[in-house]
Design a protein around this motif. Structure first.
Motif, PDB file in Angstrom:
ATOM      1  N   GLY A 186      49.370  85.295  83.492  1.00  0.00           N
ATOM      2  CA  GLY A 186      50.772  84.925  83.623  1.00  0.00           C
ATOM      3  C   GLY A 186      51.486  85.827  84.617  1.00  0.00           C
ATOM      4  N   SER A 187      52.716  85.468  84.962  1.00  0.00           N
ATOM      5  CA  SER A 187      53.507  86.239  85.921  1.00  0.00           C
ATOM      6  C   SER A 187      54.974  85.880  85.758  1.00  0.00           C
ATOM      7  CB  SER A 187      53.055  85.918  87.354  1.00  0.00           C
ATOM      8  OG  SER A 187      53.925  86.502  88.309  1.00  0.00           O
ATOM      9  N   CYS A 188      55.854  86.806  86.132  1.00  0.00           N
ATOM     10  CA  CYS A 188      57.291  86.506  86.109  1.00  0.00           C
ATOM     11  C   CYS A 188      57.708  85.782  87.388  1.00  0.00           C
ATOM     12  CB  CYS A 188      58.105  87.787  85.929  1.00  0.00           C
ATOM     13  SG  CYS A 188      57.813  89.035  87.195  1.00  0.00           S
ATOM     14  N   ASN A 189      56.758  85.574  88.304  1.00  0.00           N
ATOM     15  CA  ASN A 189      57.038  84.862  89.549  1.00  0.00           C
ATOM     16  C   ASN A 189      56.801  83.364  89.386  1.00  0.00           C
ATOM     17  OD1 ASN A 189      57.355  87.113  91.818  1.00  0.00           O
ATOM     18  ND2 ASN A 189      55.746  87.772  90.426  1.00  0.00           N
ATOM     19  N   ILE A 200      54.269  91.399  71.743  1.00  0.00           N
ATOM     20  CA  ILE A 200      54.418  91.154  73.181  1.00  0.00           C
ATOM     21  C   ILE A 200      55.492  90.105  73.429  1.00  0.00           C
ATOM     22  CG2 ILE A 200      53.280  90.128  75.208  1.00  0.00           C
ATOM     23  CD1 ILE A 200      50.685  91.452  74.286  1.00  0.00           C
ATOM     24  N   LEU A 201      55.441  89.014  72.679  1.00  0.00           N
ATOM     25  CA  LEU A 201      56.406  87.932  72.886  1.00  0.00           C
ATOM     26  C   LEU A 201      57.821  88.374  72.504  1.00  0.00           C
ATOM     27  CD1 LEU A 201      56.927  85.104  73.841  1.00  0.00           C
ATOM     28  CD2 LEU A 201      56.343  84.247  71.573  1.00  0.00           C
ATOM     29  N   LEU A 202      57.967  89.106  71.417  1.00  0.00           N
ATOM     30  CA  LEU A 202      59.298  89.605  71.023  1.00  0.00           C
ATOM     31  C   LEU A 202      59.882  90.492  72.112  1.00  0.00           C
ATOM     32  CD1 LEU A 202      58.722  90.416  67.245  1.00  0.00           C
ATOM     33  CD2 LEU A 202      60.277  88.695  68.159  1.00  0.00           C
ATOM     34  N   ILE A 217      61.042  88.262  74.973  1.00  0.00           N
ATOM     35  CA  ILE A 217      62.283  87.559  74.621  1.00  0.00           C
ATOM     36  C   ILE A 217      63.491  88.482  74.794  1.00  0.00           C
ATOM     37  CG2 ILE A 217      63.589  86.517  72.716  1.00  0.00           C
ATOM     38  CD1 ILE A 217      60.874  85.507  71.628  1.00  0.00           C
ATOM     39  N   ASP A 218      63.380  89.706  74.298  1.00  0.00           N
ATOM     40  CA  ASP A 218      64.477  90.674  74.435  1.00  0.00           C
ATOM     41  C   ASP A 218      64.755  90.985  75.903  1.00  0.00           C
ATOM     42  OD1 ASP A 218      64.871  90.835  71.715  1.00  0.00           O
ATOM     43  OD2 ASP A 218      63.600  92.601  71.447  1.00  0.00           O
ATOM     44  N   ARG A 219      63.708  91.089  76.691  1.00  0.00           N
ATOM     45  CA  ARG A 219      63.857  91.401  78.117  1.00  0.00           C
ATOM     46  C   ARG A 219      64.535  90.253  78.856  1.00  0.00           C
ATOM     47  NH1 ARG A 219      58.423  93.361  80.389  1.00  0.00           N
ATOM     48  NH2 ARG A 219      58.025  91.134  80.638  1.00  0.00           N
ATOM     49  N   LEU A 220      64.127  89.023  78.549  1.00  0.00           N
ATOM     50  CA  LEU A 220      64.746  87.855  79.188  1.00  0.00           C
ATOM     51  C   LEU A 220      66.234  87.762  78.849  1.00  0.00           C
ATOM     52  CD1 LEU A 220      61.959  85.155  78.588  1.00  0.00           C
ATOM     53  CD2 LEU A 220      62.618  86.137  80.790  1.00  0.00           C
ATOM     54  N   PHE A 221      66.554  88.027  77.579  1.00  0.00           N
ATOM     55  CA  PHE A 221      67.953  87.960  77.158  1.00  0.00           C
ATOM     56  C   PHE A 221      68.783  89.073  77.807  1.00  0.00           C
ATOM     57  CE2 PHE A 221      71.208  89.356  73.972  1.00  0.00           C
ATOM     58  CZ  PHE A 221      72.096  88.307  74.202  1.00  0.00           C
ATOM     59  N   SER A 222      68.230  90.283  77.871  1.00  0.00           N
ATOM     60  CA  SER A 222      68.966  91.415  78.457  1.00  0.00           C
ATOM     61  C   SER A 222      69.239  91.210  79.945  1.00  0.00           C
ATOM     62  CB  SER A 222      68.194  92.724  78.241  1.00  0.00           C
ATOM     63  OG  SER A 222      66.998  92.733  79.001  1.00  0.00           O
ATOM     64  N   GLU A 281      69.817  82.209  77.054  1.00  0.00           N
ATOM     65  CA  GLU A 281      70.989  82.349  76.190  1.00  0.00           C
ATOM     66  C   GLU A 281      70.597  83.008  74.866  1.00  0.00           C
ATOM     67  OE1 GLU A 281      74.043  81.476  76.998  1.00  0.00           O
ATOM     68  OE2 GLU A 281      73.518  80.597  78.951  1.00  0.00           O
ATOM     69  N   GLU A 282      71.575  83.625  74.209  1.00  0.00           N
ATOM     70  CA  GLU A 282      71.318  84.277  72.930  1.00  0.00           C
ATOM     71  C   GLU A 282      70.797  83.276  71.898  1.00  0.00           C
ATOM     72  OE1 GLU A 282      73.478  87.284  69.719  1.00  0.00           O
ATOM     73  OE2 GLU A 282      74.693  86.256  71.235  1.00  0.00           O
TER      74      GLU A 282
END
Length: 211
Positions: free
Chosen positions: A35-38, A163-165, A168-173, A178-179
């Motif tokens: 996977g990648s954030c790109n 890892i997924l949690l 999720i926190d990183r994407l929200f921050s 959205e929350e």
């Protein structure tokens, strides 16, 4: 997750322009694209180089397993269409419906497998020679095969809940989700879990050419 005793695995950080040399490719039994954030539909130089590498690996009939971004970039390299999912983000635990396939029959897989998902892109359309072998209510192409040597998985068999949690926190921050979506994704984790052992068996069996 996939390494077994007696094996040697090398890692190439392709996003930092680390690629195997052309004369090294033939020495490997197989490859895993993670996977990648790109975006796999982007045109950064390293992404275009990865597409070119995948075309070489296809010509050589090398075993390649693509996960999430890897699944999408494989679809692109083979001539398919990829991009943003019309249904938006898919984050949490998703039940994937396995289509009739000799792969699943030989491994005696159930009709459904649950897997961690975290993506906003997807494979829209595959080339004619590719076979869709799994779908979900949200994503039409959850898994595909191309010949006996390429297999793509949209979900993340390798993820743990921690890892997924964290993601999720990183994407929200970073205001990428959205929350409400973050909370919904976390709630999914409290009620279901992925079939990690089955996914590991599927991935390792494919890569070792035992199907």
């Amino acid at each position: 997750m996939l390494g077994e005793e007696g094996e040697t695995w090398d890692m190439f950080k392709v996003a930092k322009d680390e690629f195997p040399e052309d004369n090294e490719i033939g020495e490997y039994d197989g490859f895993v694209i993670t996977g990648s954030c790109n975006d796999a539909h982007g045109n950064d130089l390293w992404i275009c180089k990865l597409v070119a590498l995948l075309k070489k690996l296809d010509a050589m009939k090398k075993k390649v397993l693509g996960v999430c971004f890897g699944h999408q970039i494989m679809g692109r390299a083979l001539g398919g269409k990829i991009g943003r999912a019309s249904s938006g983000w898919d984050i949490g635990v998703t039940q994937v419906h396995l289509q009739p396939s000799k792969i699943f029959t030989s491994l005696k897989m159930p009709a459904f497998l649950s897997v961690f998902e975290c993506h906003q892109d997807e494979v829209w359309e595959l080339p004619p020679k590719a076979e869709i072998i799994a779908r979900s209510n949200k994503t039409g192409i959850e898994m595909f095969t191309y010949g006996d040597h390429f297999m793509g998985i949209q979900g993340h068999p390798e993820y743990t809940e921690d890892i997924l949690l964290n993601i999720i926190d990183r994407l929200f921050s970073r205001n990428l989700i959205e929350e409400s979506l973050a909370e919904e994704a976390k709630s999914k984790l409290e009620t279901s879990e992925p079939d990690r052992k089955a996914w590991k068996k599927l991935c390792t069996t494919f890569l070792k050419g035992k199907l």
